[in-house]
Scaffold this active site. Structure first.
Site, mmCIF file in Angstrom:
data_model
loop_
_atom_site.group_PDB
_atom_site.id
_atom_site.type_symbol
_atom_site.label_atom_id
_atom_site.label_comp_id
_atom_site.label_asym_id
_atom_site.label_seq_id
_atom_site.Cartn_x
_atom_site.Cartn_y
_atom_site.Cartn_z
ATOM 1 N N LYS A 188 85.922 -3.965 -31.230
ATOM 2 C CA LYS A 188 86.244 -3.000 -32.282
ATOM 3 C C LYS A 188 86.683 -3.717 -33.550
ATOM 4 O O LYS A 188 86.213 -3.413 -34.653
ATOM 5 C CB LYS A 188 87.325 -2.039 -31.801
ATOM 6 C CG LYS A 188 87.654 -0.935 -32.806
ATOM 7 C CD LYS A 188 88.827 -0.074 -32.341
ATOM 8 C CE LYS A 188 88.476 0.768 -31.157
ATOM 9 N NZ LYS A 188 89.577 1.718 -30.819
ATOM 10 N N ARG A 233 89.388 1.357 -22.326
ATOM 11 C CA ARG A 233 89.005 1.682 -20.945
ATOM 12 C C ARG A 233 88.378 3.062 -20.824
ATOM 13 O O ARG A 233 87.945 3.459 -19.738
ATOM 14 C CB ARG A 233 90.221 1.554 -20.032
ATOM 15 C CG ARG A 233 91.412 2.398 -20.422
ATOM 16 C CD ARG A 233 92.647 1.986 -19.632
ATOM 17 N NE ARG A 233 93.868 2.648 -20.056
ATOM 18 C CZ ARG A 233 94.618 2.267 -21.077
ATOM 19 N NH1 ARG A 233 94.249 1.229 -21.819
ATOM 20 N NH2 ARG A 233 95.739 2.913 -21.376
ATOM 21 N N GLU A 246 95.834 -0.062 -16.022
ATOM 22 C CA GLU A 246 96.198 -0.273 -17.414
ATOM 23 C C GLU A 246 96.770 1.015 -17.998
ATOM 24 O O GLU A 246 97.600 0.983 -18.912
ATOM 25 C CB GLU A 246 94.984 -0.736 -18.224
ATOM 26 C CG GLU A 246 95.348 -1.307 -19.589
ATOM 27 C CD GLU A 246 94.191 -2.035 -20.250
ATOM 28 O OE1 GLU A 246 94.067 -3.262 -20.044
ATOM 29 O OE2 GLU A 246 93.403 -1.385 -20.955
ATOM 30 N N LYS A 257 98.467 -12.481 -24.488
ATOM 31 C CA LYS A 257 97.537 -12.851 -25.557
ATOM 32 C C LYS A 257 98.277 -13.511 -26.715
ATOM 33 O O LYS A 257 97.788 -14.485 -27.302
ATOM 34 C CB LYS A 257 96.787 -11.600 -26.031
ATOM 35 C CG LYS A 257 95.806 -11.052 -25.015
ATOM 36 C CD LYS A 257 95.383 -9.641 -25.317
ATOM 37 C CE LYS A 257 94.633 -9.492 -26.607
ATOM 38 N NZ LYS A 257 94.119 -8.115 -26.802
#
Length: 551
Positions: free
Chosen positions: A208, A271, A356, A512
């Site tokens: 994205k 998701r 998640e 991350k």
């Protein structure tokens, strides 16, 4: 007004009392008390038949669970989602994956703007592009036809497309090769490309923001591979790469023509995105018409979920049974067991969708929960799983509720020597496993078979292991859509009951962020001063030693 805490609700207390009174009842006892149980504790809609009679519940349990859902304002929260309200409170976003499959002409508003025409504009552009590639009119830089498609993404930008491709492979264009790269481990990219001709290969880069570290690392590797094979002409990129993204500047900088950039919106969670432009590789594989059939399956389940009374509502029942198993039977996992080889990646897809979404330990207002949330989802296709982990499900010390998924007709019939089909054997195993888990085998039954007394305990099965069986006619694109939406909405139901935000994923972010610091420390020419804990510091030093050693 602040909502009441879940465990303080009268409906929660009613369920606790009910469990205290009936929780010790076994499935043997429940079936013996009600000969019609196997016909009554079922629900059917939009091509799916769900038998939940082997769950450790009664009709009273289901009624009490529905009353809990009402008290938690499930209907109101559902309508808020479909109206485009910003129910993802921590990110202040609407949650509108349902808009991705809404028919043209429906109206779904976000901040005063109808998003349905936007969705169909992208779908129409996807169709036009897919038709070009599949017909051969889209040519690579050297004039060759595209015969290979590699989708590059990670997380929701990968798991959905991979699962859908595998699930609908019977409908795919068999003259084309489809592969998927997600892992930043270079092996993933090398193995995906090692036997392909770059002149015949198209890459679909799914990000994205077009800044996702793993995806962009693999996209750059693909770019270098492509240029190396095609003479180094940068113009080749525009014929061998398209993007699923919203960042036109970065897409253009990469060398992709923004006319071949397919967007989606911040109200689409990763998701929940496989039926958006993220599904471009799916459309390229199965064709636009089959893709539309899949969207119609999603929409059919959306409508069922939105309008059907709770006690007959498939996603509601599935979600509430999960609440019962998690919060009252203390089950920490759910095994998803599709008796259909094409669904081999379905459990992996559900892992992200469910864990998640509902792997959260604070409520919407940031208060810690005092009840279990987010069970662990896992599984493998039957009958493979029967010869590996079913032993634990049958005789282990942990309770593992199971979802069995099966079909009346095979997509690939294989006759047997007796005149039947192997699919009958497959489905016989599905049905038998549910029966065995529910009723087991008593010690007296084992003795009656003449088993030595020393082995009786080993060959006794206590049973009382809960399961749900979902049946459909065959695995079509439409049915795949209904199945995915079934689980999507069941996740939402559980999130509403647990009062958690099922649509953020802050737990993904911390690792991350830390990796950005660590990669600089791993790649610096000289080892910098390290400020982590002693374990992390030592691992960084040891990795650098191993990498730089010649042994």
């Amino acid at each position: 007004m602040k909502p009441a805490k879940l465990t303080s609700l009268p409906q929660w207390h009613a369920l606790q009392q009910h469990f205290a009174q009936t929780g010790s009842q076994s499935l043997r006892e429940l079936f013996a008390a009600d000969p019609q149980r196997g016909e009554q504790l079922t629900a059917e809609a939009v091509g799916l038949y769900m038998d939940y009679s082997k769950q450790r519940v009664s009709s009273d349990t289901v009624q009490l669970l529905c009353e809990l859902a009402e008290a938690c304002e499930l209907r109101q929260r559902t309508e808020a989602m479909f109206r485009g309200e910003k129910i993802n409170t921590t990110e202040n976003r609407a949650v509108l994956h349902v808009a991705l499959r809404a028919p043209a002409g429906e109206k779904i508003m976000v901040d005063g703007h109808d998003v349905v025409p936007d969705v169909h504009e992208v779908l129409d552009r996807m169709r036009a592009f897919a038709d070009q590639v599949r017909s051969g009119s889209w040519r690579g830089h050297s004039g060759k036809r595209i015969r290979n498609v590699i989708s590059i993404g990670i997380g929701g930008s990968d798991l959905g497309p991979v699962m859908a491709y595998e699930a609908l492979r019977d409908y795919s264009e068999r003259e084309m090769t489809f592969r998927f790269v997600s892992n930043v481990d270079g092996t993933d990219f090398v193995e995906a490309t090692h036997d392909l001709d770059a002149a015949e290969t198209l890459f679909v880069v799914c990000s994205k923001t077009f800044t996702t570290l793993e995806t962009l690392s693999n996209a750059q590797a693909a770019r270098a591979w492509c240029l190396n094979a095609l003479g180094g002409d940068d113009k080749a990129i525009a014929r061998h790469f398209v993007a699923v993204s919203t960042n036109a500047d970065e897409v253009q900088k990469f060398g992709i023509d923004t006319a071949h950039m397919f967007g989606f919106w911040d109200w689409v969670g990763g998701r929940y995105s496989m039926d958006s432009a993220i599904g471009l590789s799916t459309m390229l594989a199965i064709g636009p018409d089959h893709f539309r059939e899949m969207l119609a399956g999603f929409y059919a389940m959306d409508e069922h979920f939105r309008h059907t009374p709770l006690e007959r509502n498939l996603p509601v029942l599935m979600g509430l049974l999960g609440i019962w198993n998690t919060n009252f039977l203390d089950a920490a996992t759910v095994a998803v067991l599709p008796y259909e080889q094409y669904l081999k990646r379905f459990p992996a897809y559900l892992q992200q969708l469910t864990m998640e979404s509902n792997g959260k330990y604070v409520t919407h207002d940031g208060s810690p929960v005092d009840y279990a949330t987010g069970p662990i989802y896992w599984g493998e296709p039957g009958t493979n799983g029967q010869h590996s982990f079913y032993q634990l499900i049958h005789q282990g010390t942990r309770l593992v509720p199971c979802d069995f998924i099966g079909f009346g007709r095979p997509l690939q019939p294989v006759p047997t020597s007796t005149g039947g089909d192997q699919h009958d054997l497959l489905m016989a195993n599905l049905i038998a496993q549910g029966e065995a888990l529910a009723f087991g085998k008593t010690a007296d039954q084992v003795r009656a078979e003449g088993v030595d007394e020393a082995l009786v305990a080993h060959r006794t099965f206590e049973g009382n292991r809960p399961s749900t069986t979902i049946l459909a006619s065959s695995l079509t694109p439409h049915i795949l859509g209904t199945l995915i939406a079934l689980y999507e909405h069941s996740v939402f139901v559980q999130g509403v009951i647990w009062d958690i935000d099922s649509f953020d994923q802050w737990g993904v972010e911390l690792g991350k962020q830390l990796a950005k610091t660590t990669i600089a420390e791993l790649t610096a020419q000289d080892l910098p001063e390290l400020h982590h804990d002693s374990s992390t510091n030592t691992l960084i030093r040891r990795y650098r030693q191993l990498r730089d050693s010649r042994g």
